[in-house]
Design an enzyme around this catalytic site. Structure first.
Site, PDB file in Angstrom:
ATOM      1  N   THR A 138       0.876  -1.184   0.000  1.00  0.00           N
ATOM      2  CA  THR A 138       0.000   0.000   0.000  1.00  0.00           C
ATOM      3  C   THR A 138       0.908   1.227   0.000  1.00  0.00           C
ATOM      4  O   THR A 138       2.137   1.110   0.107  1.00  0.00           O
ATOM      5  CB  THR A 138      -0.886   0.052   1.267  1.00  0.00           C
ATOM      6  OG1 THR A 138      -0.072   0.400   2.393  1.00  0.00           O
ATOM      7  CG2 THR A 138      -1.575  -1.279   1.544  1.00  0.00           C
ATOM      8  N   ASP A 139       0.310   2.397  -0.099  1.00  0.00           N
ATOM      9  CA  ASP A 139       1.134   3.606  -0.074  1.00  0.00           C
ATOM     10  C   ASP A 139       1.854   3.781   1.255  1.00  0.00           C
ATOM     11  O   ASP A 139       2.982   4.234   1.308  1.00  0.00           O
ATOM     12  CB  ASP A 139       0.258   4.848  -0.346  1.00  0.00           C
ATOM     13  CG  ASP A 139      -0.238   4.843  -1.786  1.00  0.00           C
ATOM     14  OD1 ASP A 139       0.374   4.128  -2.618  1.00  0.00           O
ATOM     15  OD2 ASP A 139      -1.248   5.514  -2.074  1.00  0.00           O
ATOM     16  N   CYS A 140       1.171   3.388   2.357  1.00  0.00           N
ATOM     17  CA  CYS A 140       1.810   3.557   3.671  1.00  0.00           C
ATOM     18  C   CYS A 140       2.625   2.333   4.077  1.00  0.00           C
ATOM     19  O   CYS A 140       3.502   2.412   4.938  1.00  0.00           O
ATOM     20  CB  CYS A 140       0.761   3.899   4.731  1.00  0.00           C
ATOM     21  SG  CYS A 140      -0.734   2.905   4.629  1.00  0.00           S
ATOM     22  N   TYR A 141       2.313   1.165   3.487  1.00  0.00           N
ATOM     23  CA  TYR A 141       3.068  -0.068   3.767  1.00  0.00           C
ATOM     24  C   TYR A 141       3.524  -0.666   2.439  1.00  0.00           C
ATOM     25  O   TYR A 141       2.919  -1.616   1.931  1.00  0.00           O
ATOM     26  CB  TYR A 141       2.187  -1.076   4.510  1.00  0.00           C
ATOM     27  CG  TYR A 141       1.794  -0.636   5.914  1.00  0.00           C
ATOM     28  CD1 TYR A 141       2.652  -0.877   6.984  1.00  0.00           C
ATOM     29  CD2 TYR A 141       0.584   0.005   6.159  1.00  0.00           C
ATOM     30  CE1 TYR A 141       2.320  -0.470   8.259  1.00  0.00           C
ATOM     31  CE2 TYR A 141       0.240   0.410   7.432  1.00  0.00           C
ATOM     32  CZ  TYR A 141       1.104   0.169   8.487  1.00  0.00           C
ATOM     33  OH  TYR A 141       0.775   0.567   9.753  1.00  0.00           O
TER      34      TYR A 141
END
Ligand code: SF4
Ligand code: SF4
Lengths: 408, 136
Positions: A138-141
């Site tokens: 994901t964008d954050c992970y």
């Protein structure tokens, strides 16, 4: 006359508590009389050690760099699949999990030489575990792959959780068919060739407190060599089963859900276990202290293997088909003698749980209490008792219509 | 030259009823001593024999058994117990055909008498923590 838990804990803190195991209390009370024994004894300790399939471990392994969201991805510990459907850095591994390439029962009976129970044993023993994980990113992970060794000392939390164990009595298993069967109650020879049973009898926690007067939610216990707590009644908690005059259930009744810090535990009391033709599990050691608050409570700890009746169930047909009906009732004293007579046939018996290790746990817990290291808690809520009306129900099957089938 | 060996014979189900050992003696002039004979639950025959005879006859006899489809293991293997893994549950006690396991009434531990063991292997998979090990 009553004693309060606070008085008992005061004596434990002062190192003056009188503690006996569930075996020792029987002879002691016989000698001293109930009244005198009640005055003197503060705590009776119990123990059990056997396969407890509903065991699992969850842990938080800390965030990787870059970060990775394990939740919704896949993870394997020593090739055994772990459950990866929580938040980013938490995994859960169940005792029955198997490597994807295990042949299972394709070649019957499968051996099941490795699985979740063994991973848990190795983890608690401090061995390095191979972790392989993949995620969708994901964008954050953003991270999508990870393969690394993992060690319990590096984990943030590692927690043992069991949703059902320390069964209050249990089925005694035989096989009435004419071929060997392979069950979670062990290998059962044809035509009642052997009998297997699996409780610690007079040492067993819930058999010494059959009405759950002292054991409840929040009770501090010995769990896997460390300290744990009763978290809830176990699944399939079934207090309303038939009981003997003394209150001892004649079959599986109460169960406990328990939780504790895996980091304090010891692989001697968490042992990976294989049941031929059945699967992998974990043998768990549990010990529960019983504060002797009343003569009634003392009385219930005097239970012996003569007082405990087990119901013999046919595992070739009645059990798998959920049919009621018992082959016989036998006492644990008979079972422990090495053989029992059923319908004129002498049948050798064997245990699947370790009585010697159950005793070792009761003694260890006794020492902890005597040394002032282990105080007794009062439950914050009781377990559902015989008046609760709680009953185990079989599955309510409502077949899908043809148009609703998705996967078969 | 005379030879004497202890062997384990395993008869698959289809051979259980055939007089194989009888042929072994009659046709090859071998003397034997039955140490153990049983039919296991899945109808396999198991026999532990001490066979004595001329080396050449012995070899021929073994070849005959092989041809007949009998599985032969020599008794130079041994089964040992990994004391660190044994939890003393007792699941092995009724599995062993020669009562190599017994319960110590004092401490409720399970004793293993390796001298009685005929290396049938039954306990190896039946032992829940896999404490019984086969060594060559
Ligand atoms: S079955 Fe295995 S663990 Fe249990 S007593 Fe026998 S050897 Fe020990
Ligand atoms: S291998 Fe195991 S079951 Fe077989 S004889 Fe030896 S101890 Fe008994």
């Amino acid at each position: 006359m009553q004693k309060t838990l606070e008085e008992i804990n005061q004596r434990i803190r002062e190192g003056k508590a009188v503690v006996l195991t569930a075996e020792e209390i029987v002879g002691y009370t016989r000698e001293k009389g109930l009244k005198a024994a009640f005055k003197e004894v503060d705590v009776v300790t119990t123990g059990t050690f056997g396969p407890m399939c509903s065991s699992g471990v969850y842990f938080n392994m800390g965030h990787t760099t870059p970060r990775m969201k394990l939740g919704g991805g896949r993870a394997y510990l020593n090739d055994v699949s772990a459950y990866a459907a929580f938040a980013a850095a938490d995994l859960f591994i169940g005792a029955n999990a198997l490597p994807d390439d295990d042949p299972r029962n394709r070649i019957h009976p499968g051996e099941f030489n490795y699985g979740g129970g063994y991973v848990i044993e190795e983890l608690v023993a401090g061995k390095d575990i191979r972790l392989e994980a993949s995620a969708y990113g994901t964008d954050c992970y953003p991270r999508r792959r990870l393969s690394s060794y993992l060690n319990i000392k590096d984990l943030n939390e590692a927690v043992l959780f069991n949703m059902r164990n320390a069964y209050q009595n249990y089925n005694v298993a035989v096989n009435l068919s004419d071929k060997t069967i392979y069950t979670y109650m062990g290998v059962l020879k044809p035509n009642m060739g052997n009998i297997n049973y699996c409780t610690a009898g007079m040492l067993s926690p819930l058999l010494n407190d059959p009405y759950y007067r002292t054991i409840g939610i929040g009770s501090r216990i010995f769990l896997g060599g460390g300290v744990g707590y009763v978290a809830w009644q176990g699944t399939q908690h079934n207090p309303g089963v038939a009981r003997t005059e003394g209150g001892v259930p004649k079959g599986g009744a109460g169960t406990l859900a328990v939780i504790g810090d895996l980091k304090q535990m010891d692989a001697r009391y968490l042992v990976g276990t294989s049941m031929l033709g059945y699967g992998v599990t974990l043998s768990v050691g549990i010990g529960v202290p019983i504060p002797i608050l009343s003569e009634e409570i003392l009385q219930s700890t005097l239970v012996t293997d003569d007082d405990i009746v087990g119901t013999v169930i046919d595992y070739s047909s009645a059990y798998p088909n959920l049919r009621p009906g018992a082959v016989a009732e036998v006492t644990y004293a008979q079972l422990r003698s090495g053989s029992v007579d059923i319908n004129g046939k002498n049948i050798p018996t064997a245990s699947l749980c370790s009585y010697s290790r159950a005793r070792e746990i009761a003694v260890k817990l006794k020492t902890w209490v005597e040394q002032g290291k282990f105080e007794i808690t009062s439950p914050v809520a009781p377990l559902p008792g015989i008046d609760s009306g709680l009953k185990v129900r079989p599955f309510n099957e409502r077949p899908l219509g043809d148009t609703n089938h998705h996967i078969l | 030259m005379k030879t004497s060996k202890r062997i384990v014979l395993r008869f698959p189900q289809r051979l259980v009823d055939r007089p194989i050992v009888y042929h072994l003696i009659r046709d090859f002039d071998l003397a034997f001593n039955i140490l153990k004979a049983s039919i296991t639950p899945d109808k396999e025959g198991l026999m532990v024999l001490e066979i004595t005879g001329e080396r050449e006859a012995y070899d021929k006899g073994i070849a005959y058994l092989n041809e007949a489809g009998v599985k032969i293991d020599s008794l130079n293997r041994e089964v040992t117990r990994n004391e660190n893994r044994c939890t003393h549950c007792g699941a092995c006690v009724t599995m062993c055909p020669v009562d190599a396991f017994s319960i110590d009434e004092d401490n409720r531990e399970i004793n293993f008498d390796a001298k009685k063991c005929i290396v049938c292997g039954i306990c190896i998979q039946a032992c829940p923590p896999r404490a019984m090990e086969l060594h060559f």
